[in-house]
Design an enzyme around this catalytic site. Sequence first.
Site, PDB file in Angstrom:
ATOM      1  N   GLU A 234     -27.087   2.383  97.514  1.00  0.00           N
ATOM      2  CA  GLU A 234     -27.076   2.094  99.463  1.00  0.00           C
ATOM      3  C   GLU A 234     -25.921   3.490  99.389  1.00  0.00           C
ATOM      4  O   GLU A 234     -25.011   3.843  98.398  1.00  0.00           O
ATOM      5  CB  GLU A 234     -26.216   1.021 100.081  1.00  0.00           C
ATOM      6  CG  GLU A 234     -27.377   0.099  99.528  1.00  0.00           C
ATOM      7  CD  GLU A 234     -29.087   0.263 100.328  1.00  0.00           C
ATOM      8  OE1 GLU A 234     -29.222   1.408 101.448  1.00  0.00           O
ATOM      9  OE2 GLU A 234     -29.699  -0.902 100.168  1.00  0.00           O
ATOM     10  N   CYS A 268     -21.133   6.438 105.830  1.00  0.00           N
ATOM     11  CA  CYS A 268     -22.330   7.120 104.846  1.00  0.00           C
ATOM     12  C   CYS A 268     -22.818   7.220 106.216  1.00  0.00           C
ATOM     13  O   CYS A 268     -23.705   8.592 106.311  1.00  0.00           O
ATOM     14  CB  CYS A 268     -22.937   5.651 103.836  1.00  0.00           C
ATOM     15  SG  CYS A 268     -23.482   4.303 105.545  1.00  0.00           S
TER      16      CYS A 268
HETATM   17  P1  NAD Z   1     -18.337   6.248  94.371  1.00  0.00           P
HETATM   18  O1  NAD Z   1     -19.074   6.229  94.478  1.00  0.00           O
HETATM   19  O2  NAD Z   1     -16.781   7.604  94.307  1.00  0.00           O
HETATM   20  O3  NAD Z   1     -17.439   5.173  94.047  1.00  0.00           O
HETATM   21  C1  NAD Z   1     -17.667   3.544  94.102  1.00  0.00           C
HETATM   22  C2  NAD Z   1     -17.757   2.159  93.408  1.00  0.00           C
HETATM   23  O4  NAD Z   1     -18.358   3.036  92.303  1.00  0.00           O
HETATM   24  C3  NAD Z   1     -16.915   2.383  93.185  1.00  0.00           C
HETATM   25  O5  NAD Z   1     -16.536   1.145  93.313  1.00  0.00           O
HETATM   26  C4  NAD Z   1     -16.186   2.960  92.172  1.00  0.00           C
HETATM   27  O6  NAD Z   1     -14.902   2.706  90.786  1.00  0.00           O
HETATM   28  C5  NAD Z   1     -17.295   2.783  91.192  1.00  0.00           C
HETATM   29  N1  NAD Z   1     -18.309   4.460  90.318  1.00  0.00           N
HETATM   30  C6  NAD Z   1     -16.885   4.973  89.531  1.00  0.00           C
HETATM   31  N2  NAD Z   1     -17.797   5.494  88.608  1.00  0.00           N
HETATM   32  C7  NAD Z   1     -18.649   4.982  88.278  1.00  0.00           C
HETATM   33  C8  NAD Z   1     -19.333   4.701  86.977  1.00  0.00           C
HETATM   34  N3  NAD Z   1     -18.893   5.983  86.534  1.00  0.00           N
HETATM   35  N4  NAD Z   1     -20.432   4.231  86.724  1.00  0.00           N
HETATM   36  C9  NAD Z   1     -20.444   3.129  87.751  1.00  0.00           C
HETATM   37  N5  NAD Z   1     -19.936   3.037  89.188  1.00  0.00           N
HETATM   38  C10 NAD Z   1     -18.063   3.885  88.986  1.00  0.00           C
HETATM   39  O7  NAD Z   1     -18.145   6.554  95.870  1.00  0.00           O
HETATM   40  P2  NAD Z   1     -16.829   5.994  97.338  1.00  0.00           P
HETATM   41  O8  NAD Z   1     -15.930   7.713  97.095  1.00  0.00           O
HETATM   42  O9  NAD Z   1     -16.141   5.451  96.387  1.00  0.00           O
HETATM   43  O10 NAD Z   1     -17.727   6.164  98.002  1.00  0.00           O
HETATM   44  C11 NAD Z   1     -17.725   6.898  99.411  1.00  0.00           C
HETATM   45  C12 NAD Z   1     -19.246   6.826  98.928  1.00  0.00           C
HETATM   46  O11 NAD Z   1     -19.924   5.803  99.427  1.00  0.00           O
HETATM   47  C13 NAD Z   1     -19.797   7.907 100.068  1.00  0.00           C
HETATM   48  O12 NAD Z   1     -20.935   8.709  99.415  1.00  0.00           O
HETATM   49  C14 NAD Z   1     -20.872   7.062 101.095  1.00  0.00           C
HETATM   50  O13 NAD Z   1     -21.616   7.899 101.661  1.00  0.00           O
HETATM   51  C15 NAD Z   1     -21.229   6.228 100.744  1.00  0.00           C
HETATM   52  N6  NAD Z   1     -21.456   4.759 101.036  1.00  0.00           N
HETATM   53  C16 NAD Z   1     -22.956   4.601 101.322  1.00  0.00           C
HETATM   54  C17 NAD Z   1     -23.025   3.235 102.213  1.00  0.00           C
HETATM   55  C18 NAD Z   1     -24.601   3.266 102.285  1.00  0.00           C
HETATM   56  O14 NAD Z   1     -24.471   1.686 103.057  1.00  0.00           O
HETATM   57  N7  NAD Z   1     -25.340   4.175 102.171  1.00  0.00           N
HETATM   58  C19 NAD Z   1     -22.203   3.050 103.103  1.00  0.00           C
HETATM   59  C20 NAD Z   1     -20.258   3.503 102.270  1.00  0.00           C
HETATM   60  C21 NAD Z   1     -20.333   4.115 101.845  1.00  0.00           C
END
Ligand code: NAD
Length: 466
Positions: A234, A268
């Site tokens: 997501e 998001c």
């Molecule tokens: P992010 O992708 O930086 O981090 C998300 C998670 O992934 C965190 O737990 C982080 O520690 C982990 N992570 C970081 N690097 C990683 C790697 N290389 N491999 C695996 N995991 C890793 O996202 P963010 O900045 O924390 O969140 C914002 C994003 O989330 C925005 O793009 C937003 O639109 C999206 N979002 C989507 C939804 C949905 O339901 N579609 C809901 C909320 C937020």
Amino acid sequence: MVTAKSHFYTRYSPLDGSEVGVVEFLDPAAVAGVLATARAAFTSWSQTTIESRGRVIRQAALAIESDREFLAQLVRRETGKPLQVALAEIGGAVEMGFLVASHGRHPSGYVLPSAVPGKHVRVERVPFGVALLIVTYNAPVPNYAWKIFPSLMAGNTVVLKPSPATALSANRFAKIMWAAGVPEDALQVVHGEGDVAGALLEAGPELVSFTGSYNTGQQVAEAAARVLAKTVVELGGSNPLIVCADANLDKAATTAIDSAFSNAGQRCASASRVIIEAGVYEEFRQIFLDKASKLSFGNADDVDVSTLVNAESVRNFEDYLARASEADGVITRLGTFAGNSATGHCVAQPAVIEGLDASQAIAAEEFFGPATRFFPFGSENEALDIANSSPYALTAAVWTEDVSRAERMVRTLNAGVVSINGPTHGAEINMPFGGAKNSGNGTRDAGVFSVDEYSDTRVVSTFFGV
Ligand code: NAD
């Protein structure tokens, strides 16, 4: 190759820089032990009845409700969001618990007719095994609830890797679940950054569910594909809210402001692109700016637009505005600061961006902060072209009093969640949430079928001898 060692991480509040708490980041070399523990716990957890798992989850939901004041304060300190917003999010998570728990008494699986005489065929819902859940910070408690409840209900054991920003609320959530009867080995919380998440993925969970950004989600999906895990992703959005000339402009403006600026735009499903019919552009713009200029922002508790999650997010947001300005975007800053400016170092002032060419990549980028972009349109097709020009396809809204026009446009919009005369955000727990293109892989979180999304199936044939 994993070489890093475990170390302690201190979370400081975006509200005032004060310490929220300390967690231990796992040594990536130690993930095998975490997966082994989850695997060992799977046998007994998956063999409990689904009805008993439902009772545990209902108990957990009740306990979360009892803990809501404490949990909401913790979420406020971790994320900066107003207390009432944190409380409302926890309310949604509790409802998700009740919805999922009710599956303990719902029909499960189905019977298929067979062409073979004397053969009875049933399709059962079965768990996958170990579910690795990697989530972001923006609505932490619902993010945990949407994934943990259906995973456990299906009979999987869970390893949760929350965002470091909300590590403390993840620990609190797990503690409540354990006290409600979920075995500690069936729900583990692992802290760390991408290296830890990457090592967990390599260790071969059977199910991977991720909520976060497109770039990370793509890496996660690739790593999950290597171990052939069922994968739920997501991701981000760049969501259009289309305002047609016949819309109720006052209501459309109020709703667009809420969709764009609530949760400081860290959604998001934020309305980050408002696409306005040219004939009412000026009128709508004026209504919107009059209302939005009254927004309060800052680190006071009752503000409309709270702080961002950390200083880096503020820098990224300001960097986006600077790049938009270089691309001929005209930035109007909005609102009044409320709070303590000496400590509010994660404050971002809301903004509206006009004048960007809709065909430029920057016009549809996700920026995850309190801003929105305005685009005028001439024809209905032009509005749809602009709306669909984004690489994302998460949510959308159409504002018009003409029901035929609304239904026509909905059929062409690329989005998993669309509202007519409503917001781009505001998911309800019994409605599936997710998108296509760069927003996701077609899987859904929440909704009445969430337990199915986190379950596998098994076809069982009985030959009763004829
Ligand atoms: P992010 O992708 O930086 O981090 C998300 C998670 O992934 C965190 O737990 C982080 O520690 C982990 N992570 C970081 N690097 C990683 C790697 N290389 N491999 C695996 N995991 C890793 O996202 P963010 O900045 O924390 O969140 C914002 C994003 O989330 C925005 O793009 C937003 O639109 C999206 N979002 C989507 C939804 C949905 O339901 N579609 C809901 C909320 C937020």
